[in-house]
Scaffold this active site. Structure first.
Site, PDB file in Angstrom:
ATOM      1  N   GLU A  66       0.815  -1.211   0.000  1.00 17.20           N
ATOM      2  CA  GLU A  66       0.000   0.000   0.000  1.00 17.20           C
ATOM      3  C   GLU A  66       0.851   1.265   0.000  1.00 17.20           C
ATOM      4  O   GLU A  66       0.525   2.239  -0.671  1.00 17.20           O
ATOM      5  CB  GLU A  66      -0.957   0.006   1.197  1.00 17.20           C
ATOM      6  CG  GLU A  66      -2.056  -1.054   1.117  1.00 17.20           C
ATOM      7  CD  GLU A  66      -2.930  -0.893  -0.119  1.00 17.20           C
ATOM      8  OE1 GLU A  66      -3.016   0.225  -0.657  1.00 17.20           O
ATOM      9  OE2 GLU A  66      -3.527  -1.885  -0.553  1.00 17.20           O
TER      10      GLU A  66
ATOM     11  N   CYS B 250     -12.972   0.236 -15.607  1.00 16.69           N
ATOM     12  CA  CYS B 250     -13.542   1.587 -15.480  1.00 16.69           C
ATOM     13  C   CYS B 250     -12.404   2.585 -15.268  1.00 16.69           C
ATOM     14  O   CYS B 250     -12.340   3.301 -14.272  1.00 16.69           O
ATOM     15  CB  CYS B 250     -14.532   1.632 -14.314  1.00 16.69           C
ATOM     16  SG  CYS B 250     -15.570   3.112 -14.277  1.00 16.69           S
TER      17      CYS B 250
END
Length: 300
Positions: free
Chosen positions: A45, A201
């Site tokens: 992360e 997307c």
DNA sequence: GAGGCGTGGCT
DNA sequence: TAGCCAAGCCT
């Protein structure tokens, strides 16, 4: 509020198709494997904050091999973290990851904490990363709002092409409303919506033919109206202090011994900007000045 | 809340 | 080609 009314279908009707699509199309990334553990998730992360997966992969593998636990990293000088960070960019992240590893070692017995609030208190961990680690590493139920998820929700639920520049309260409320009730399913949903934004997307050239919820997408059903609002803040780079900092730090990363001022002077010809950039690196703790006008990556 | 903070691939 | 974009955080 307005965002909610834009959805003509109940939130739950999105869960199955998106999670089902994820099970079929999720990339096999090392930090998604069980053996990655919470530390692996956390390292990934940090590295993925503004850096593409393809560039993170090799550095992630080397990092985990060298520092398999937080205490292993905490035992080394911060400059070693900066060096191992390589060219991932935004090297302050390396310093913060090192600082987080130290805090985990000192305050949490060497284990990545599982509570959102404790994660949030670590350096370099903000709202997104705290939610991501708690969700992906510990299977908790959190609204995980990164740029991918925000874009998916903006389109599918709100009916606009792009989310606002800064995350709004309305977005958080929408994200919470869309969250599945059960913990593990919520965590799957978080990963699935993120992956959908990353692979299908996308910001440009989205591929609605591959989207599992194209038939329910408010933006698509509205005819894909173009983005209105203020232009999304661009990032200039050439000629900025950031570019100078990058060049200076590149020299110090490659060096095995302290570097004389003269070696740093070679990377940028404008002396005022060069000095300002170097001062900034020192102020940030990324560079350690030594007596005699020499510099190195920080030992402490 | 706006602006600073790296780097490189893609269109 | 010159932006645009990539799993944000911090001040």
């Amino acid at each position: 509020m307005t965002a909610m009314t834009a959805t003509q279908t109940p939130p739950a009707s999105l869960h199955d198709p998106v999670i089902g699509w994820f099970e079929q199309h999720a990339r096999d990334l090392p930090w998604r494997r069980p053996e990655a553990g919470a530390w692996g998730v956390m390292v990934s992360e940090f590295m993925l904050q503004q850096t593409p997966v393809s560039r993170v992969l090799p550095v992630y593998e080397q990092w985990l091999a060298r520092w398999p636990r937080p205490a292993d990293l905490a035992a080394e000088p911060p400059g070693e973290a900066v060096r191992a960070w390589g060219r991932l960019g935004y090297p302050r992240r390396a310093l913060r990851l090192h600082g987080a590893a130290q805090a985990i070692t000192e305050r949490h017995g060497g284990d990545v904490p599982s509570e959102h609030g404790q994660l949030l208190a670590l350096p370099g961990i903000g709202e997104y990363t705290a939610a991501a680690v708690a969700s992906f590493a510990y299977g908790q139920r959190h609204a995980v709002l990164d740029t991918n998820v925000r874009r998916v929700f903006a389109r599918a639920a709100t009916g606009i092409q792009y989310p606002p520049n800064a995350t709004t309260a309305a977005e958080r409320k929408l994200a919470r409303a869309l969250l599945p009730e059960e913990d593990e399913r919520a965590a799957r949903w978080a990963a699935a919506t993120m992956e959908l934004g990353a692979l299908v997307c996308t910001a440009k050239n989205e591929d609605c033919t591959q989207c599992p919820i194209a038939g329910q997408c408010a933006w698509r059903l509205a005819g894909k109206p173009a983005h209105q609002g203020p232009p999304r803040r661009g990032q200039t780079y050439a000629g900025t202090d950031r570019q100078v900092r990058g060049r200076l730090l590149a020299v110090l990363r490659e060096a095995v011994a302290p570097v004389p001022q003269s070696a740093l002077d070679e990377v940028w010809d404008e002396p005022v900007q060069r000095a300002r950039a170097l001062d900034g690196l020192v102020a940030d703790g990324l560079v350690e000045p030594l007596a005699g006008g020499q510099y190195r990556l920080p030992l402490s």
